[in-house]
Write a protein that holds these residues in place. Structure first.
Motif, PDB file in Angstrom:
ATOM      1  N   LEU A  15      64.738  42.990   3.868  1.00 22.04           N
ATOM      2  CA  LEU A  15      64.543  43.478   5.214  1.00 22.04           C
ATOM      3  C   LEU A  15      66.009  43.547   5.648  1.00 22.04           C
ATOM      4  CD1 LEU A  15      62.487  43.937   7.375  1.00 22.04           C
ATOM      5  CD2 LEU A  15      62.740  41.523   7.802  1.00 22.04           C
ATOM      6  N   GLU A  60      58.756  47.611   5.572  1.00 23.50           N
ATOM      7  CA  GLU A  60      59.122  46.668   4.284  1.00 23.50           C
ATOM      8  C   GLU A  60      58.235  46.055   3.853  1.00 23.50           C
ATOM      9  OE1 GLU A  60      61.040  47.294   7.041  1.00 23.50           O
ATOM     10  OE2 GLU A  60      63.212  47.562   6.524  1.00 23.50           O
ATOM     11  N   SER A  63      55.024  47.478   2.039  1.00 25.39           N
ATOM     12  CA  SER A  63      55.268  48.526   0.740  1.00 25.39           C
ATOM     13  C   SER A  63      54.481  47.918  -0.512  1.00 25.39           C
ATOM     14  CB  SER A  63      56.941  48.729   0.496  1.00 25.39           C
ATOM     15  OG  SER A  63      57.057  48.821  -0.847  1.00 25.39           O
ATOM     16  N   GLU A 135      66.447  47.618  -5.279  1.00 27.88           N
ATOM     17  CA  GLU A 135      66.392  49.182  -5.202  1.00 27.88           C
ATOM     18  C   GLU A 135      66.476  49.730  -6.669  1.00 27.88           C
ATOM     19  OE1 GLU A 135      69.621  49.947  -2.497  1.00 27.88           O
ATOM     20  OE2 GLU A 135      68.396  49.783  -0.704  1.00 27.88           O
TER      21      GLU A 135
END
Lengths: 195, 266
Positions: A15, A60, A63, A135
């Motif tokens: 976040l 976030e 997701s 990521e």
């Protein structure tokens, strides 16, 4: 008693905001209950849900990759604002066991230690490494409170330093009352001396 | 923990010192403190539950020792020149997103780090402000003169001195919520409630009210409020509500003008 925290392996959700305040973590309308339960669904309420009550897919935590995440990686000064303990209850009841950030608001961090959630302060560069790793799909990490180190299976390693008293509470699964009661013999002796 | 010292701090009244200490939490501290002095003792003497007689004398002697040792070391020291700081108004969604009333809304692109740029960008979107807008002149819908931080008797006196004989701007809804029942009673004894009522303010019972918005005192989405409370986070005063924090005198002047204004120009 609270759930102890010795070592935890889990997945990360990021976040990437600074100054996330307790009004965002748990808005005031959820503070009226007299029980310490039921806060998980209200976590980040205004960000997680749209005004019509549906989930906001842009947030976030909504997701699909964030499903089942137990470790929150976030920006500096996490937990600022109102010192409501409900903020930690909401994070814990949602399923978070550890929060990793470059810094925390002090009252919030001590509330974490007392409620089974580990706040880990890491230098911003190491938080960035975790974010980039996440990521790139390396979402799973291990947080070891006994050794005070965070690792993953791809060579990441970051040492951290937990508050000693808070660390003891978490390692042994104690809240402040149960921790104090361990000192009962000394308390009783003191009372006898000063009776 | 933050300790405040210096001429400017010493010159503050007890209630002003309390406001400064109270805001330490917004700086991430657990507490703020100012070493006790004669002003502190004068404030305490005769208050409910304060010691009396010989107990008072020995208490004062004990309190005089409550000073930081000269050789004490701090993690960080910050020096501010109070004379160079104008009335502060927040433009964003944390108390730290703040500027002089004479300043303009900052441009996120000019900020130092990515995190700061993103945070400021997000805050401006939420607040409905554009970079470069002068803060003075931003129109408001509501005024909240209240909270435990900034609705003590001195705050109400200061605000009343601004609104006396004037009237709240059309379309602005303004309310005064004393910081405690004691403050409310004192203010009524001094006739301040009349001053506010005649100026078009609602005079309300003491409580948290719009500081927190747990009762019906909330902003609607997009409503803009000049508030004397201590927090301006997203949704703090109601989902989508836009809060500008400022002092009681600044909020009082904004109520009269209908927009943010530099009270020093009055």
């Amino acid at each position: 008693m609270v759930e102890s925290f010795v070592r935890h392996r889990g997945t990360v959700v990021t976040l990437l905001r600074r100054d996330v305040d307790t009004d965002q973590i748990i808005p005031k309308q959820f503070l009226k209950g007299v029980e310490r339960t039921g806060f998980g669904p209200a976590l980040f309420y205004d960000w997680r849900y749209r005004p019509d009550g549906s989930l906001d897919p842009a947030f976030e935590l909504n997701s699909p990759k964030a499903r089942g995440a137990t470790i929150l990686v976030t920006g500096p000064n996490f937990g600022c604002g109102s010192s409501r303990e409900h903020a930690v209850w909401a994070l814990a009841q949602y399923g978070f066991r550890a929060i990793i950030a470059p810094s925390f608001a002090d009252i919030f961090a001590s509330n974490c230690y007392r409620n089974g959630v580990l706040p880990v302060r890491l230098p911003a560069s190491e938080v960035d490494d975790l974010v980039h790793g996440t990521e790139a799909g390396r979402r799973e990490i291990e947080v070891d409170l006994e050794r005070q180190v965070i690792t993953n299976d791809h060579g990441f390693e970051a040492r951290f330093s937990a508050d000693p008293y808070g660390r003891e509470l978490l390692l042994r699964g104690l809240d402040e009352i149960s921790r104090t009661l361990l000192e009962e013999p000394s308390i009783a002796a003191y009372e006898r001396r000063h009776g | 923990m933050i300790e405040y010292t210096g001429d400017a701090i010493r010159a503050l009244s007890m209630e002003e010192r309390m406001t400064v200490c109270n805001m330490s939490i917004e700086a991430g501290a657990r507490a703020g403190m100012i070493a006790p002095d004669d002003l502190t003792f004068a404030y305490l003497q005769g208050r409910p539950r304060a010691p009396t007689g010989p107990a008072w004398t020995s208490a004062v002697a004990r309190w005089r020792a409550l000073r930081t040792d000269p050789e004490a070391r701090f993690d960080a020291q910050v020096s501010l020149d109070a004379s160079s700081i104008g009335p502060q108004v927040t433009w964003g969604t944390t108390p730290g997103m703040v500027a002089d009333i004479t300043a303009r809304v900052p441009d996120p692109a000019q900020l130092g780090t990515d995190t700061e740029r993103r945070a400021a960008q997000r805050a401006l979107e939420y607040m409905g402000l554009e970079p470069g807008m002068p803060l003075a002149g931003i129109p408001i819908d509501r005024v909240f003169l209240g909270s435990c931080t900034n609705a003590r008797i001195e705050d109400l006196r200061a605000a009343a001195s601004i609104v006396r004989g004037r009237h709240v701007a059309p379309r602005v809804r303004a309310m005064v919520v004393p910081g405690s029942q004691r403050v409310k009673a004192q203010a009524e004894q001094e006739g301040l409630d009349q001053v506010f009522r005649e100026a078009g303010f609602e005079w309300r019972n003491a409580g948290c009210s719009m500081c927190l918005g747990m009762n019906d005192d909330v902003l609607g989405a997009g409503e803009r409020c000049a508030a004397t409370s201590n927090r301006n986070f997203e949704g703090r005063q109601g989902r989508g509500g836009r809060t500008h924090l400022m002092s009681p005198m600044m909020a009082a002047a904004a109520a009269i003008e209908g927009h943010l204004v530099d009270v020093r120009e009055w």
